[in-house]
Design a protein around this motif. Structure first.
Motif, PDB file in Angstrom:
ATOM      1  N   ALA A  83       0.842  -1.209   0.000  1.00 57.58           N
ATOM      2  CA  ALA A  83       0.000   0.000   0.000  1.00 57.58           C
ATOM      3  C   ALA A  83       0.872   1.253   0.000  1.00 57.58           C
ATOM      4  O   ALA A  83       0.577   2.231  -0.699  1.00 57.58           O
ATOM      5  CB  ALA A  83      -0.923  -0.009   1.211  1.00 57.58           C
ATOM      6  N   ILE A  84       1.970   1.220   0.765  1.00 53.37           N
ATOM      7  CA  ILE A  84       2.871   2.377   0.832  1.00 53.37           C
ATOM      8  C   ILE A  84       3.581   2.585  -0.504  1.00 53.37           C
ATOM      9  O   ILE A  84       3.779   3.729  -0.942  1.00 53.37           O
ATOM     10  CB  ILE A  84       3.883   2.179   1.982  1.00 53.37           C
ATOM     11  N   LYS A  85       3.941   1.497  -1.195  1.00 58.19           N
ATOM     12  CA  LYS A  85       4.556   1.637  -2.513  1.00 58.19           C
ATOM     13  C   LYS A  85       3.598   2.315  -3.494  1.00 58.19           C
ATOM     14  O   LYS A  85       4.010   3.143  -4.310  1.00 58.19           O
ATOM     15  CB  LYS A  85       4.951   0.255  -3.052  1.00 58.19           C
ATOM     16  N   LEU A  86       2.317   1.939  -3.401  1.00 58.17           N
ATOM     17  CA  LEU A  86       1.322   2.522  -4.304  1.00 58.17           C
ATOM     18  C   LEU A  86       0.988   3.960  -3.919  1.00 58.17           C
ATOM     19  O   LEU A  86       0.697   4.791  -4.785  1.00 58.17           O
ATOM     20  CB  LEU A  86       0.035   1.676  -4.281  1.00 58.17           C
ATOM     21  N   GLU A  87       1.048   4.241  -2.615  1.00 60.07           N
ATOM     22  CA  GLU A  87       0.646   5.561  -2.133  1.00 60.07           C
ATOM     23  C   GLU A  87       1.574   5.965  -0.980  1.00 60.07           C
ATOM     24  O   GLU A  87       1.254   5.770   0.195  1.00 60.07           O
ATOM     25  CB  GLU A  87      -0.815   5.515  -1.658  1.00 60.07           C
ATOM     26  N   PRO A  88       2.736   6.543  -1.320  1.00 61.24           N
ATOM     27  CA  PRO A  88       3.772   6.818  -0.306  1.00 61.24           C
ATOM     28  C   PRO A  88       3.333   7.766   0.818  1.00 61.24           C
ATOM     29  O   PRO A  88       3.961   7.779   1.882  1.00 61.24           O
ATOM     30  CB  PRO A  88       4.900   7.450  -1.132  1.00 61.24           C
ATOM     31  N   ASN A  89       2.296   8.539   0.619  1.00 57.55           N
ATOM     32  CA  ASN A  89       1.847   9.471   1.653  1.00 57.55           C
ATOM     33  C   ASN A  89       0.576   8.996   2.348  1.00 57.55           C
ATOM     34  O   ASN A  89      -0.206   9.814   2.842  1.00 57.55           O
ATOM     35  CB  ASN A  89       1.621  10.856   1.052  1.00 57.55           C
ATOM     36  N   ASN A  90       0.379   7.702   2.401  1.00 60.10           N
ATOM     37  CA  ASN A  90      -0.793   7.147   3.077  1.00 60.10           C
ATOM     38  C   ASN A  90      -0.460   6.916   4.548  1.00 60.10           C
ATOM     39  O   ASN A  90       0.190   5.941   4.909  1.00 60.10           O
ATOM     40  CB  ASN A  90      -1.230   5.836   2.412  1.00 60.10           C
ATOM     41  N   ALA A  91      -0.927   7.819   5.396  1.00 55.91           N
ATOM     42  CA  ALA A  91      -0.598   7.767   6.819  1.00 55.91           C
ATOM     43  C   ALA A  91      -1.152   6.502   7.472  1.00 55.91           C
ATOM     44  O   ALA A  91      -0.497   5.910   8.356  1.00 55.91           O
ATOM     45  CB  ALA A  91      -1.136   9.008   7.515  1.00 55.91           C
ATOM     46  N   ALA A  92      -2.351   6.076   7.062  1.00 54.36           N
ATOM     47  CA  ALA A  92      -2.975   4.890   7.660  1.00 54.36           C
ATOM     48  C   ALA A  92      -2.134   3.643   7.414  1.00 54.36           C
ATOM     49  O   ALA A  92      -2.032   2.762   8.289  1.00 54.36           O
ATOM     50  CB  ALA A  92      -4.383   4.698   7.111  1.00 54.36           C
ATOM     51  N   ALA A  93      -1.530   3.546   6.228  1.00 52.16           N
ATOM     52  CA  ALA A  93      -0.715   2.373   5.915  1.00 52.16           C
ATOM     53  C   ALA A  93       0.506   2.301   6.841  1.00 52.16           C
ATOM     54  O   ALA A  93       0.858   1.225   7.347  1.00 52.16           O
ATOM     55  CB  ALA A  93      -0.277   2.412   4.453  1.00 52.16           C
ATOM     56  N   TYR A  94       1.144   3.449   7.071  1.00 55.68           N
ATOM     57  CA  TYR A  94       2.282   3.473   8.000  1.00 55.68           C
ATOM     58  C   TYR A  94       1.833   3.135   9.427  1.00 55.68           C
ATOM     59  O   TYR A  94       2.480   2.358  10.136  1.00 55.68           O
ATOM     60  CB  TYR A  94       2.954   4.848   7.991  1.00 55.68           C
ATOM     61  N   ASN A  95       0.728   3.733   9.861  1.00 59.96           N
ATOM     62  CA  ASN A  95       0.237   3.476  11.216  1.00 59.96           C
ATOM     63  C   ASN A  95      -0.077   1.996  11.415  1.00 59.96           C
ATOM     64  O   ASN A  95       0.313   1.384  12.422  1.00 59.96           O
ATOM     65  CB  ASN A  95      -1.003   4.317  11.480  1.00 59.96           C
ATOM     66  N   ASN A  96      -0.758   1.409  10.437  1.00 62.16           N
ATOM     67  CA  ASN A  96      -1.144  -0.006  10.556  1.00 62.16           C
ATOM     68  C   ASN A  96       0.068  -0.932  10.490  1.00 62.16           C
ATOM     69  O   ASN A  96       0.127  -1.953  11.184  1.00 62.16           O
ATOM     70  CB  ASN A  96      -2.159  -0.370   9.475  1.00 62.16           C
TER      71      ASN A  96
END
Length: 668
Positions: A574-587
């Motif tokens: 998910a982070i590769k597809l959307e590097p600024n996705n805060a939820a992906a980092y949090n999860n």
């Protein structure tokens, strides 16, 4: 007949109507089970003049021509298939969700003149395409003009040509001119029929009295006498309609373009008359007198050619618009406007083309110019309202919808548009009132029920929301969105079994309904159905392998079942597809923490906070991690910030958790 299979694929669901030579059914295609169609069964007329071989060829030729029209024009019903079984002929047609014009013009109440002009203009533009394609409709009547629910546009259905070939039955006699009855239909036979519709609309004839028009003719000329019903009808409009319904087709309008031109001139003229102050008219008169000689000379040498060029360009622009060639339509309509700057209809249509191209600013500008040229054009206000809405100018959109409503108080679609804008401005009460008004005028307006239901759910009026979604399903049992939205509401009510059933219905109706799979997967996961949930998430990723949300949701599901590595893999994707996705980092931080990798977890929470400084849950999670890493001051600072953000967002449970952790930490 219910359940019968036709042409090995079309299953009859129910009978819609039964007539002497035509039966109409609602059917579905076994190859496309999520779509419904209208099937017309045409019984071969007794003593039919053509032998079967010739009849088959004529039927095929006519059906092929009409099928081509539906493919090329969005406002013509699509003819999906045609075939013969047991010497009976069948037409399979697109099912149009909407209401026939009989629900607008044959109710015994006169329509306003501007409503009739708009109706005429829209149908004539469709007929322009039909006639230019070498086809005559032959059965223009209110029942064969559907106002499509999704966009408020009129759609032409049930061409009479194919039916007449097989059944030899001419359409409704109330709308049929004499030359068609004699087997010599002309293109302007359709113009005559539409003129009868206009007369019925203007004088407010109910359906059971429409036949009176044919009995009210001048004995000597054969012309219909109708104006005595109302003395308030604009004389110029009445003249146009009179010419549409002339008894002798040679004295009638010869083309749709001529009628459109005269209607346009009428609306422009009416505006010009209103625009001038009578007290200052004498000031204008002298100027007019001094220009008469020059104007007459100019008209004599240039006007006919000018009008022909304008009409031709306008016609070409409309054709290109109807074929989806919006850029080319803009070019042609721009030329029309250069030749005839007062042509409000050209601005209207160019604005529509700009809207289709996503250029909402230019669309808004053109609608504004159309309004300037014709301030009584309710449709122009309606169009500008939608452009303003797309531009995020919700207050301006509301003002335009309100003006459209003033000009046409029964326009359900203007109420609907205003409801959408009010909802954007958080004017929930006003929005619900607007959606309710739209439903009052159009009881089968499913989009209005849908938006009202969604808004009611947001306001925690869950049972009222479910009633709205139930109403949609009753109107159209194949509306996947209604099942999905009802499923969301059932889920909020903790009715998980009912929600699962609704999501499944939505998926059965629309096998690519991503949101339904995701939400059903979440419920399966909550219920401990690991395999079923995984299948749903996997299905979504098969449909769209680059959907970030699907990786996050599947990752959360895997994490809940202890598959930390699988969860981390999904969050990383998910982070590769959307590097600024805060939820992906949090999860992903949660997964690292559960694995015991506190340092990696701390780094992910910090990254989530860097992306979204108002992410209360990330502060809370980092506080937990810092406490485990014995960074007491850092943990206290995180819990304090989390408390501040949870209090601001109204997340009570999270607020209590953060306060408890802070108290424990400070008391150590």
């Amino acid at each position: 007949m219910d359940g019968q299979i036709l042409d090995t694929r079309y299953q009859i669901l129910k009978v819609l109507s039964v007539e002497e030579v035509v039966q109409t059914y609602l059917a579905e295609d076994s190859n496309l089970p999520d779509q419904q169609f209208v099937v017309k069964q045409l019984h071969l007329a007794k003593n039919h003049p053509q032998d079967l071989t010739i009849l088959r060829r004529l039927f095929t030729d006519e059906a092929t021509a009409i099928a081509k029209l539906g493919k090329e024009h969005d406002q013509i019903q699509k003819l999906v298939a045609y075939f013969e079984e047991n010497e009976e002929f069948y037409l399979v047609q697109e099912f149009i969700f909407g209401n026939p014009l009989t629900e607008e013009v044959l109710l015994g109440t006169p329509l306003e003149e501007d409503q009739v002009i708009n109706l005429l203009s829209e149908v004539l533009e469709i007929l322009l395409f039909v006639h230019n394609s070498g086809v005559i409709h032959l059965d223009i009547k209110p029942a064969n003009i559907i106002r499509r629910e999704s966009d408020n546009k009129l759609v032409l259905v049930d061409f009479g040509a194919v039916q007449e070939i097989v059944t030899t039955i001419v359409g409704n006699l109330e709308y049929i001119p004499v030359e068609q009855l004699h087997g010599n239909p002309q293109y302007n036979s359709d113009i005559y029929a539409l003129g009868i519709v206009a007369i019925a609309a203007l004088i407010g004839l109910p359906a059971n009295e429409i036949s009176r028009l044919q009995s009210q003719k001048n004995v000597l000329t054969g012309e219909i006498v109708w104006r005595n019903h109302s003395t308030k009808i604009n004389k110029n409009l009445a003249k146009i309609i009179d010419k549409m319904v002339r008894f002798d087709y040679r004295k009638r309008y010869q083309s749709v373009t001529e009628v459109l031109h005269d209607l346009q001139q009428l609306t422009n003229h009416e505006y010009e008359v209103k625009k001038y102050n009578p007290k200052k008219l004498w000031l204008v008169t002298a100027g007019i007198a001094s220009c008469i000689t020059f104007s007459l000379a100019t008209w004599f040498f240039q006007s006919p050619k000018f009008v022909d060029n304008t009409q031709q360009l306008f016609q070409e622009g409309v054709n290109k618009y109807n074929q989806g060639n919006y850029k080319e339509a803009v070019d042609d309509l721009t030329q029309v406007i250069k030749l005839e700057p007062q042509n409000s209809l050209a601005y209207n249509r160019r604005g529509d083309a700009f809207y289709r191209l996503g250029d909402y600013q230019k669309s808004q500008t053109d609608s504004s110019q159309a309004i300037t040229l014709n301030p009584q054009d309710a449709n122009a206000y309606y169009d500008r309202g939608f452009s303003s809405y797309e531009l995020g100018k919700y207050k301006e959109a509301i003002a335009d919808y309100t003006q459209a409503i003033k000009l046409n108080s029964q326009n359900a679609y203007a109420y609907y548009g205003r409801g959408l804008a009010n909802a954007q401005l958080q004017e929930h009460k006003k929005a619900i009132e607007d959606f309710s008004k739209a439903i009052a005028f159009q009881p089968k307006y499913t989009d209005a029920y849908l938006q009202r239901g969604i808004l009611r759910r947001r306001l925690k009026l869950k049972q009222a929301a479910i009633k709205d979604f139930n109403a949609i399903i009753e109107i159209n049992p194949n509306d996947a969105k209604a099942y999905f939205q009802r499923g969301l509401t059932q889920s909020l009510n903790q009715q998980k079994a009912a929600a699962l059933n609704d999501y499944t219905n939505a998926i059965n109706l629309n096998p690519k309904y991503i949101e339904a799979y995701l939400n059903r997967g979440d419920i399966y996961s909550e219920l401990g159905n690991q395999v079923e949930a995984t299948i749903d998430y996997n299905t979504v990723l098969q449909i769209n392998p680059k959907l970030t949300t699907a990786y996050i949701r599947r990752g959360t599901h895997l994490l809940s079942f202890g598959d930390y590595r699988g969860a981390i893999k999904d969050y990383t994707q998910a982070i590769k597809l959307e590097p600024n996705n805060a939820a992906a980092y949090n999860n992903r931080g949660n997964a690292y923490l559960d694995m015991g990798n506190k340092k990696a977890a701390n780094q992910d929470y910090t990254k989530a906070i860097a992306i979204d400084s108002n992410y209360g849950l990330a502060y809370y999670n980092r506080g937990i991690t810092r406490a485990k890493l014995r960074n007491k001051q850092g943990a206290i600072a995180d819990f304090q910030q989390a408390i501040k953000l949870f209090r601001k967002s109204g997340e009570r449970n999270s607020l209590q958790d953060a306060q408890r952790e802070l108290n424990l930490l400070q008391n150590r």
